[in-house]
Scaffold this active site. Structure first.
Site, mmCIF file in Angstrom:
data_model
loop_
_atom_site.group_PDB
_atom_site.id
_atom_site.type_symbol
_atom_site.label_atom_id
_atom_site.label_comp_id
_atom_site.label_asym_id
_atom_site.label_seq_id
_atom_site.Cartn_x
_atom_site.Cartn_y
_atom_site.Cartn_z
ATOM 1 N N HIS A 181 8.179 96.375 61.674
ATOM 2 C CA HIS A 181 9.185 95.455 62.231
ATOM 3 C C HIS A 181 10.381 96.201 62.829
ATOM 4 C CE1 HIS A 181 7.398 91.738 60.432
ATOM 5 N NE2 HIS A 181 6.982 92.586 59.516
ATOM 6 N N ASN B 221 7.132 85.396 58.574
ATOM 7 C CA ASN B 221 6.443 85.738 59.827
ATOM 8 C C ASN B 221 6.189 84.471 60.631
ATOM 9 O OD1 ASN B 221 6.239 88.514 59.484
ATOM 10 N ND2 ASN B 221 4.187 88.441 58.608
HETATM 11 FE FE1 HDE Z 1 7.368 93.242 55.038
HETATM 12 N N1 HDE Z 1 8.406 95.004 55.034
HETATM 13 N N2 HDE Z 1 6.123 93.987 53.663
HETATM 14 N N3 HDE Z 1 6.219 91.566 55.143
HETATM 15 N N4 HDE Z 1 8.564 92.514 56.444
HETATM 16 C C1 HDE Z 1 9.471 95.288 55.789
HETATM 17 O O1 HDE Z 1 11.442 96.260 55.013
HETATM 18 C C2 HDE Z 1 6.334 95.093 52.916
HETATM 19 C C3 HDE Z 1 5.110 91.303 54.405
HETATM 20 C C4 HDE Z 1 8.552 91.246 56.950
HETATM 21 O O2 HDE Z 1 13.883 92.008 60.296
HETATM 22 C C5 HDE Z 1 10.125 96.573 55.415
HETATM 23 O O3 HDE Z 1 13.558 96.415 55.775
HETATM 24 C C6 HDE Z 1 5.315 95.235 51.916
HETATM 25 C C7 HDE Z 1 4.752 89.911 54.499
HETATM 26 C C8 HDE Z 1 9.587 91.107 57.940
HETATM 27 O O4 HDE Z 1 14.488 93.671 59.010
HETATM 28 C C9 HDE Z 1 9.291 97.064 54.230
HETATM 29 C C10 HDE Z 1 4.469 94.174 52.099
HETATM 30 C C11 HDE Z 1 5.682 89.360 55.329
HETATM 31 C C12 HDE Z 1 10.219 92.340 57.987
HETATM 32 C C13 HDE Z 1 8.274 95.967 54.100
HETATM 33 C C14 HDE Z 1 4.980 93.400 53.182
HETATM 34 C C15 HDE Z 1 6.585 90.411 55.726
HETATM 35 C C16 HDE Z 1 9.570 93.188 57.035
HETATM 36 C C17 HDE Z 1 10.326 97.550 56.524
HETATM 37 C C18 HDE Z 1 3.209 93.867 51.324
HETATM 38 C C19 HDE Z 1 5.761 87.911 55.797
HETATM 39 C C20 HDE Z 1 11.366 92.739 58.892
HETATM 40 C C21 HDE Z 1 11.803 97.550 56.825
HETATM 41 C C22 HDE Z 1 3.440 93.616 49.944
HETATM 42 C C23 HDE Z 1 5.970 86.979 54.731
HETATM 43 C C24 HDE Z 1 12.683 92.353 58.305
HETATM 44 C C25 HDE Z 1 12.400 96.697 55.857
HETATM 45 C C26 HDE Z 1 13.780 92.696 59.271
HETATM 46 C C27 HDE Z 1 9.961 94.497 56.766
HETATM 47 C C28 HDE Z 1 7.365 95.976 53.127
HETATM 48 C C29 HDE Z 1 4.319 92.246 53.665
HETATM 49 C C30 HDE Z 1 7.671 90.149 56.621
HETATM 50 C C31 HDE Z 1 8.679 98.451 54.383
HETATM 51 C C32 HDE Z 1 5.220 96.356 50.901
HETATM 52 C C33 HDE Z 1 3.585 89.214 53.781
HETATM 53 C C34 HDE Z 1 9.899 89.871 58.775
HETATM 54 O O5 HDE Z 1 10.052 97.151 53.069
#
Ligand code: HDE
Length: 700
Positions: free
Chosen positions: A88, A161
């Site tokens: 993202h 999302n």
């Molecule tokens: Fe994320 N995700 N994600 N994700 N995600 C990040 O956090 C992670 C997941 C989502 O505009 C990171 O600050 C893991 C689902 C958005 O700053 C990180 C898992 C959904 C954004 C991270 C998921 C998301 C992130 C990278 C599996 C939808 C951007 C930078 C367990 C419900 C937020 C940060 C923004 C960002 C980890 C799965 C949505 C690496 C470990 C499911 C919208 O922490």
């Protein structure tokens, strides 16, 4: 929140630069505009007399180490970049407000969900997933939909999302998924694309991803505008009321402008024409006062109801069809203020699904549980300090304080000798608040400890099948064609075949369409399914076409003109389109003056070569005989109309426009209308001519 440099500037000495010239490098004079400017200073507040030349031993001699001004400026510059988000990274952020219209008092104590008609500030960041920070806005990709609510009871982050399900069921697979989708490690490409071997190899071995695969191959992942996407909290959360009763909840955002997507060929061309397409679209909409708005809705359900669902709601690869648990609209979000500074806000904002407020709690979804760890952890390396919560965009807007101390970039100066709790030495240090503050729902858990995937998570295909069968015929062929496009970029034939095998579980016909599109002689065997595929009731709410609104609001119209174009038709069309809510832009061979047939002048918004029709929802082509003659040898003009036609858009033409259409071999159909009838144009501009598609491209 206003975090511009005004504080600093206010402190800065004001210097009047009235008659102003500065001696620049090489000794020339640089005139600058008169006015009152704050003094340009070092970070220590020392005003500079010369920011153009470094300190030299002689005019042609070495630069001196003594030059603290040069050293400070270069050192700061050297450290301007911070690590981009692992996922993202590319995004658009906007401030706005949330307003609750229906109280959920019966279900929760959270003020954000019970106090109606209050405007609560939010910061919303809409992102792509796979590409780096500088990547294009329009890959085929899921869009992140992250909202930070600055509630009276602390920050609540709903980090969702634009697709309601996810690829994997367990957080432990996330690094693998992301490594597979990102550019391949040996070659460093492709940037921001799922169409490559490692992604599909991983997917072929991860049947739980098949439902999400249907969503990402649908046009949901190629939106027309970030203002036209839905948002989903994805996981189930809990609401807790004042009787300590818990209800499960799923959160939804629904765009006021309706849902709209582009066509894949159009998307690819937009990426070249304007890599910042979505960011620019949002910026221009906010600037014009067309503030995007979403309805906020919930699906509420009890444990008893959940026990009867034909899937496990704790499995993030499943959704709860609206037909099973209807959506209740309870509020709205309006985005109305562009950030002052992209880095300070959009880049430094730190979302975390663990940021919740009293009255909301987590579910046991194993994906959510992993996320509760990851986000705080990632901010530490991205923002470099545990004090990132003090950055204005991250700080709560309600009073907050605790006894956490020190650390890099500490901005606070807590007074007194007490930094622990409990204590008897301070009467004013922060204390626990036994009632009305955050509490976790007491839930009894039974079962064996172990690395076990619940049996209720075993059905990987039924909802994928339901999604596919719920789509209109056009959307089904887009899904099949997207699969053919993506898998055709996969070099390993066994990977292509493995995916087609999985598709057989979703729908035999889909598998054979994709197989044929890939030139396979036989359709590969389906892998063994871990659970029988069920025939679930179709859910029309999963379509996009049905959710496109019959409106020009938020849409844009391009009018192609040249010298001699008819001013009356131009004005009529412009007037009608503007009245219908569209933004109108003029495209001409030159951006300077275009002289119309009555001698009036239009200054075009875009030059033809750089402003193709993919940037508009519908186009008018209004050309004089002399104008069209000039354009007949202009490929950009032929492409302009060909693309508008093949992207199924409404087109208005006069005689000159018609000549151009003929040159481009375009058939006259119901979507092509006479420029004298501006009302007919408005009607065709509001829609896409799906029935035209079979004449302009081969779909799988
Ligand atoms: Fe994320 N995700 N994600 N994700 N995600 C990040 O956090 C992670 C997941 C989502 O505009 C990171 O600050 C893991 C689902 C958005 O700053 C990180 C898992 C959904 C954004 C991270 C998921 C998301 C992130 C990278 C599996 C939808 C951007 C930078 C367990 C419900 C937020 C940060 C923004 C960002 C980890 C799965 C949505 C690496 C470990 C499911 C919208 O922490």
């Amino acid at each position: 929140m206003d975090n511009d440099n005004s504080q600093k500037n206010k402190q800065a000495k004001s210097v009047a630069l009235s008659d102003d010239s500065l001696i620049g490098a090489g000794g020339e004079l640089h005139q600058i505009a008169g006015g009152t400017h704050p003094a340009l200073t070092t970070n220590q507040g020392v005003a500079l007399s010369d920011d153009q030349n470094s300190l030299r031993a002689t005019s042609r001699g070495p630069t001196l180490l003594e030059d603290f001004i040069l050293r400070e400026k270069i050192t700061h510059f050297d450290h301007e970049r911070i690590p981009e988000r692992i996922v993202h990274a590319r995004a658009t952020g906007v401030h706005g407000f949330f307003e609750l219209t229906t109280s959920l008092k019966q279900y929760t104590t959270a003020k954000i969900l019970t106090e109606v008609n209050e405007k609560i500030p939010v910061f919303t960041r809409l992102s792509t997933v796979a590409g780096g920070a500088g990547s294009i806005d329009t890959p085929r990709d899921v869009r992140g939909f992250a909202v930070k609510f600055y509630t009276k009871e602390g920050n609540w982050d709903l980090v969702g999302n634009n697709v309601p399900v996810f690829f994997i069921q367990d957080a432990i697979k996330f690094p693998d998924l992301i490594h597979a989708v990102k550019m391949e490690p040996d070659r460093g490409f492709p940037q921001s694309a799922t169409a490559h071997d490692t992604f599909w190899d991983f997917i072929s071995l991860t049947p739980e991803s098949m439902h999400m695969v249907m969503w990402i191959m649908s046009d949901r992942t190629i939106p027309r505008s970030l203002r036209m996407i839905e948002g989903f909290g994805v996981h189930s959360f809990r609401l807790i009321n004042d009787k300590n009763e818990s209800t499960f909840v799923k959160f939804h955002w629904r765009p006021k402008l309706g849902l709209q997507s582009t066509i894949w060929d159009e998307t690819i061309k937009i990426s070249g024409a304007d890599p910042d397409f979505h960011r620019r679209d949002m910026f221009e909409a906010i600037q014009a006062g067309n503030f995007p708005e979403w309805e906020f809705a919930v699906q509420l359900f009890t444990q008893e109801q959940a026990d009867k669902f034909p899937f496990d709601h704790l499995d993030a690869t499943k959704l709860i069809p609206e037909e099973l648990v209807p959506l209740q609209v309870i509020g709205r979000m309006v985005l109305n203020r562009w950030p002052n500074n992209f880095f300070a806000e959009t880049e430094q904002v730190a979302y975390c699904p663990a940021n919740i407020v009293p009255g909301i709690d987590f579910s046991n979804d194993p994906l959510l549980q992993g996320r509760l760890f990851s986000y705080l952890d990632t901010q530490l390396s991205r923002l470099g300090t545990s004090n990132f919560n003090q950055i204005p965009v991250n700080a709560p807007k309600c009073p907050f304080g605790n006894l956490q101390r020190d650390g890099h970039m500490q901005m606070e100066q807590p007074a007194g000798r007490v930094s622990y709790e409990p204590n008897t030495l301070s009467e004013s240090s922060p204390r626990e608040t036994p009632s009305g503050s955050f509490y976790s729902k007491a839930v009894s858990e039974t079962g064996e400890k172990g690395r076990i995937r619940a049996e209720s998570f075993a059905d990987h295909y039924s909802q994928a099948r339901q999604f596919y069968l719920s789509q209109s015929a056009y959307e089904q062929s887009h899904i099949a064609s997207a699969l053919v496009f993506e898998l055709s970029k996969v070099e390993h034939v066994h990977v292509r075949k493995a995916i087609v095998g999985h598709l057989r579980h979703i729908e035999e016909n889909l598998a054979s369409r994709v197989g044929a599109g890939l030139g396979l002689n036989t359709i590969p065997d389906a892998p063994k399914a871990t659970s029988p595929v069920k025939n679930l009731e179709p859910s029309p709410a999963l379509q996009i076409i049905g959710k496109m609104k019959d409106t020009l609001e938020g849409r844009s119209i391009g009018i192609l003109i040249a010298d001699g174009s008819d001013s009356v038709s131009i004005n009529n069309i412009k007037k009608a389109a503007t009245k219908a809510g569209a933004t109108v832009k003029f495209i001409a061979p030159k951006v300077g003056e275009t002289r119309l047939n009555d001698g009036s002048i239009i200054e075009a918004d875009g030059q033809l070569a750089g402003t193709p029709s993919v940037l508009f929802d519908a186009v008018a082509v209004l050309l004089s005989d002399e104008g069209v003659k000039m354009l007949l040898t202009e490929n950009a003009a032929i492409d302009f109309v060909r693309d508008a036609y093949s992207h199924l858009k409404g087109i208005s033409v006069d005689n000159g426009g018609l000549t151009l259409l003929k040159m481009a071999n375009i058939e006259h159909d119901a979507g092509v209308v006479d420029s004298r009838d501006e009302h007919a144009f408005i009607a065709v501009a509001k829609t896409r001519f799906w029935e035209r598609e079979k004449y302009v491209r081969t779909l799988a």
